[in-house]
Structure formats: C-alpha cells, structure tokens
Design a protein around this motif. Sequence first.
Motif, PDB file in Angstrom:
ATOM      1  N   THR A  39       0.846  -1.191   0.000  1.00  0.00           N
ATOM      2  CA  THR A  39       0.000   0.000   0.000  1.00  0.00           C
ATOM      3  C   THR A  39       0.883   1.244   0.000  1.00  0.00           C
ATOM      4  OG1 THR A  39      -0.094  -0.003   2.430  1.00  0.00           O
ATOM      5  CG2 THR A  39      -1.860  -1.157   1.248  1.00  0.00           C
ATOM      6  N   GLY A  40       0.228   2.419  -0.133  1.00  0.00           N
ATOM      7  CA  GLY A  40       0.934   3.678  -0.034  1.00  0.00           C
ATOM      8  C   GLY A  40       1.954   3.885  -1.143  1.00  0.00           C
ATOM      9  N   ARG A  41       3.067   4.523  -0.786  1.00  0.00           N
ATOM     10  CA  ARG A  41       4.099   4.832  -1.779  1.00  0.00           C
ATOM     11  C   ARG A  41       4.641   3.583  -2.477  1.00  0.00           C
ATOM     12  NH1 ARG A  41       7.742   8.775  -3.250  1.00  0.00           N
ATOM     13  NH2 ARG A  41       9.704   7.948  -4.082  1.00  0.00           N
ATOM     14  N   PRO A  42       4.964   2.483  -1.750  1.00  0.00           N
ATOM     15  CA  PRO A  42       5.472   1.300  -2.456  1.00  0.00           C
ATOM     16  C   PRO A  42       4.521   0.791  -3.531  1.00  0.00           C
ATOM     17  CG  PRO A  42       5.890   1.104  -0.108  1.00  0.00           C
ATOM     18  CD  PRO A  42       4.993   2.289  -0.280  1.00  0.00           C
ATOM     19  N   ALA A  43       3.232   0.813  -3.239  1.00  0.00           N
ATOM     20  CA  ALA A  43       2.254   0.342  -4.217  1.00  0.00           C
ATOM     21  C   ALA A  43       2.215   1.255  -5.435  1.00  0.00           C
ATOM     22  CB  ALA A  43       0.880   0.246  -3.577  1.00  0.00           C
ATOM     23  N   ARG A  44       2.290   2.561  -5.200  1.00  0.00           N
ATOM     24  CA  ARG A  44       2.256   3.493  -6.328  1.00  0.00           C
ATOM     25  C   ARG A  44       3.521   3.372  -7.182  1.00  0.00           C
ATOM     26  NH1 ARG A  44      -0.878   7.805  -7.971  1.00  0.00           N
ATOM     27  NH2 ARG A  44      -2.448   6.495  -6.964  1.00  0.00           N
ATOM     28  N   VAL A  45       4.667   3.237  -6.551  1.00  0.00           N
ATOM     29  CA  VAL A  45       5.912   3.079  -7.307  1.00  0.00           C
ATOM     30  C   VAL A  45       5.885   1.776  -8.100  1.00  0.00           C
ATOM     31  CG1 VAL A  45       8.404   2.733  -7.109  1.00  0.00           C
ATOM     32  CG2 VAL A  45       7.288   4.522  -5.765  1.00  0.00           C
ATOM     33  N   ALA A  46       5.347   0.695  -7.518  1.00  0.00           N
ATOM     34  CA  ALA A  46       5.234  -0.573  -8.241  1.00  0.00           C
ATOM     35  C   ALA A  46       4.331  -0.421  -9.459  1.00  0.00           C
ATOM     36  CB  ALA A  46       4.701  -1.662  -7.315  1.00  0.00           C
ATOM     37  N   LEU A  47       3.224   0.323  -9.310  1.00  0.00           N
ATOM     38  CA  LEU A  47       2.320   0.569 -10.428  1.00  0.00           C
ATOM     39  C   LEU A  47       3.040   1.303 -11.554  1.00  0.00           C
ATOM     40  CD1 LEU A  47      -0.601   0.712 -11.649  1.00  0.00           C
ATOM     41  CD2 LEU A  47      -0.825   2.904 -10.459  1.00  0.00           C
ATOM     42  N   LEU A  48       3.800   2.329 -11.194  1.00  0.00           N
ATOM     43  CA  LEU A  48       4.530   3.109 -12.193  1.00  0.00           C
ATOM     44  C   LEU A  48       5.619   2.260 -12.846  1.00  0.00           C
ATOM     45  CD1 LEU A  48       4.874   6.443 -10.178  1.00  0.00           C
ATOM     46  CD2 LEU A  48       3.229   5.929 -12.000  1.00  0.00           C
ATOM     47  N   ALA A  49       6.306   1.457 -12.046  1.00  0.00           N
ATOM     48  CA  ALA A  49       7.365   0.600 -12.588  1.00  0.00           C
ATOM     49  C   ALA A  49       6.784  -0.436 -13.551  1.00  0.00           C
ATOM     50  CB  ALA A  49       8.121  -0.089 -11.454  1.00  0.00           C
ATOM     51  N   ASP A  50       5.630  -0.992 -13.222  1.00  0.00           N
ATOM     52  CA  ASP A  50       4.996  -1.960 -14.124  1.00  0.00           C
ATOM     53  C   ASP A  50       4.640  -1.308 -15.465  1.00  0.00           C
ATOM     54  OD1 ASP A  50       5.192  -4.026 -12.314  1.00  0.00           O
ATOM     55  OD2 ASP A  50       3.151  -3.798 -11.540  1.00  0.00           O
ATOM     56  N   ALA A  51       4.157  -0.073 -15.405  1.00  0.00           N
ATOM     57  CA  ALA A  51       3.855   0.647 -16.645  1.00  0.00           C
ATOM     58  C   ALA A  51       5.126   0.904 -17.443  1.00  0.00           C
ATOM     59  CB  ALA A  51       3.151   1.965 -16.322  1.00  0.00           C
ATOM     60  N   ALA A  52       6.196   1.262 -16.741  1.00  0.00           N
ATOM     61  CA  ALA A  52       7.474   1.512 -17.413  1.00  0.00           C
ATOM     62  C   ALA A  52       8.015   0.234 -18.053  1.00  0.00           C
ATOM     63  CB  ALA A  52       8.479   2.078 -16.409  1.00  0.00           C
ATOM     64  N   ILE A  53       7.831  -0.887 -17.395  1.00  0.00           N
ATOM     65  CA  ILE A  53       8.280  -2.171 -17.947  1.00  0.00           C
ATOM     66  C   ILE A  53       7.578  -2.447 -19.271  1.00  0.00           C
ATOM     67  CG2 ILE A  53       8.098  -4.674 -17.606  1.00  0.00           C
ATOM     68  CD1 ILE A  53       8.686  -4.102 -14.603  1.00  0.00           C
ATOM     69  N   ASP A  54       6.284  -2.210 -19.327  1.00  0.00           N
ATOM     70  CA  ASP A  54       5.549  -2.424 -20.568  1.00  0.00           C
ATOM     71  C   ASP A  54       6.069  -1.513 -21.683  1.00  0.00           C
ATOM     72  OD1 ASP A  54       3.945  -4.425 -19.555  1.00  0.00           O
ATOM     73  OD2 ASP A  54       2.313  -3.071 -18.996  1.00  0.00           O
ATOM     74  N   LEU A  55       6.346  -0.260 -21.346  1.00  0.00           N
ATOM     75  CA  LEU A  55       6.852   0.677 -22.348  1.00  0.00           C
ATOM     76  C   LEU A  55       8.218   0.257 -22.869  1.00  0.00           C
ATOM     77  CD1 LEU A  55       5.813   4.006 -20.609  1.00  0.00           C
ATOM     78  CD2 LEU A  55       4.873   3.120 -22.745  1.00  0.00           C
ATOM     79  N   LEU A  56       9.084  -0.168 -21.967  1.00  0.00           N
ATOM     80  CA  LEU A  56      10.415  -0.614 -22.369  1.00  0.00           C
ATOM     81  C   LEU A  56      10.331  -1.835 -23.281  1.00  0.00           C
ATOM     82  CD1 LEU A  56      12.354  -0.244 -19.009  1.00  0.00           C
ATOM     83  CD2 LEU A  56      12.879   0.958 -21.131  1.00  0.00           C
ATOM     84  N   ALA A  57       9.451  -2.757 -22.939  1.00  0.00           N
ATOM     85  CA  ALA A  57       9.312  -3.976 -23.735  1.00  0.00           C
ATOM     86  C   ALA A  57       8.781  -3.679 -25.124  1.00  0.00           C
ATOM     87  CB  ALA A  57       8.381  -4.957 -23.018  1.00  0.00           C
TER      88      ALA A  57
END
Length: 209
Positions: free
Chosen positions: A2-20
């Motif tokens: 939850t909180g900041r870790p959850a938001r950073v994970a969400l953003l990182a997952d989106a970034a992973i898709d973009l990189l791929a």
Amino acid sequence: MTGRPARVALLADAAIDLLAEGGMRALTHRAVDTRAGVPLGTTSAYLRTRQALIEAVVRRLADLDRADMADRALLTDQPPPGPPPRLAPADLDRLAAGSAEVLDRWLTTGRHRTLARYACLLEAVHRPELRRILEHGTVLREQARALLAAAGAPDPRRQGDQFVACIDGLLFDRLVGAGALSAPVPGSPESREDLRSAVRTLLRAFTGA
C-alpha cells in the motif's frame, strides 16, 4: 502493498511495458503516467529523474524475478547455517524441472519483464552511473555457486557464474535469437521439456551427476 510502495510498483509496471514495446526511447515520465492511468506529473513526483525511474524498474524486475524463483523453490533468501546438504541426481532433476518452468514463464507471461531487463542492461553499457542495474544478478550467482558446491562441482565459484551465464544465454536465444524461430512454442509442454533437458545437461556438465 500500500501507499508509496504500491504506487511506485504501479509506475514501474507501466514503465516495464513501455520498455518492452519500444525500448529506452519509449520511456518518459509522461508516457508512464499515461500507461499507468494516473494524473500527469505523478511519475515525476515519485521518481523525479530518469535515472530514478530506471532504478525503480530494475528493483521491480528483481523483486518479480525473485518471487518467481522462490515460487519454484529455486531461491532461498536465508539459507540455513552450515554447509548445504549434498544434492543427489534426483535433486538436480527437480531443480532442472523447476528452472524450466521459470524460464518458460519468463518467455510467456513474463516476456515483457525479460525484454525490459535487456533494455536496462544495454542502457547501463553506455551509462556507467547505471551499472548498479547489474547488481541484482549477484544473488543468483551466489545461489548457483552454493548449489553447485552442494552438488559436488570441483570449482563452484567459477562454474556457478558460468551456469548463470549459460542460463541467461538460453533465455536470450529463445526470446530474441535464432532459438525463437526453431525452439518449441513457449508455454507448451514441449517448451518446458526442452528447457528442462537443456538445464539438466548443463548441471550434468558442471557436476558430473
């Protein structure tokens, strides 16, 4: 989470898709906002610089990879004290089967993660300040060294590093190399069996078991 870790994970997952999908050129803060479905400026607020964004991606990739390996009992965060128990050929058979399942997962449901990892590694070649991207492989090498030592390998430190390099090469070949054209279709029983056979051959070569 939850909180900041959850938001950073969400953003990182989106970034992973973009990189791929588009490589490093596709990775911008604005693009991550759009892919993640968050207000513009959110990624910059959490991960101010491009380097911070890439590092968040790498941490997320490492966490997800470790979870996959732990799920198949291929990774132990805190091994018991003392020398590891001696591994028998049957143990290595099970290890090969578990490794094949993880590799097949990284070629299918985890394909975007694998492509994103390669994109980050290539970026690190040209940007020395990002060399820490390579550090998440250290744990895998230590695990491989311990495993080969328990299996009776004569030089487990050197051979453990070689084993990891061979596995990474196998994954690369199946994902973007010639193996992508000739190997069994990822996700199929034939793919997992072919990968199991390859990993078991490597283990046999390094340990003689």
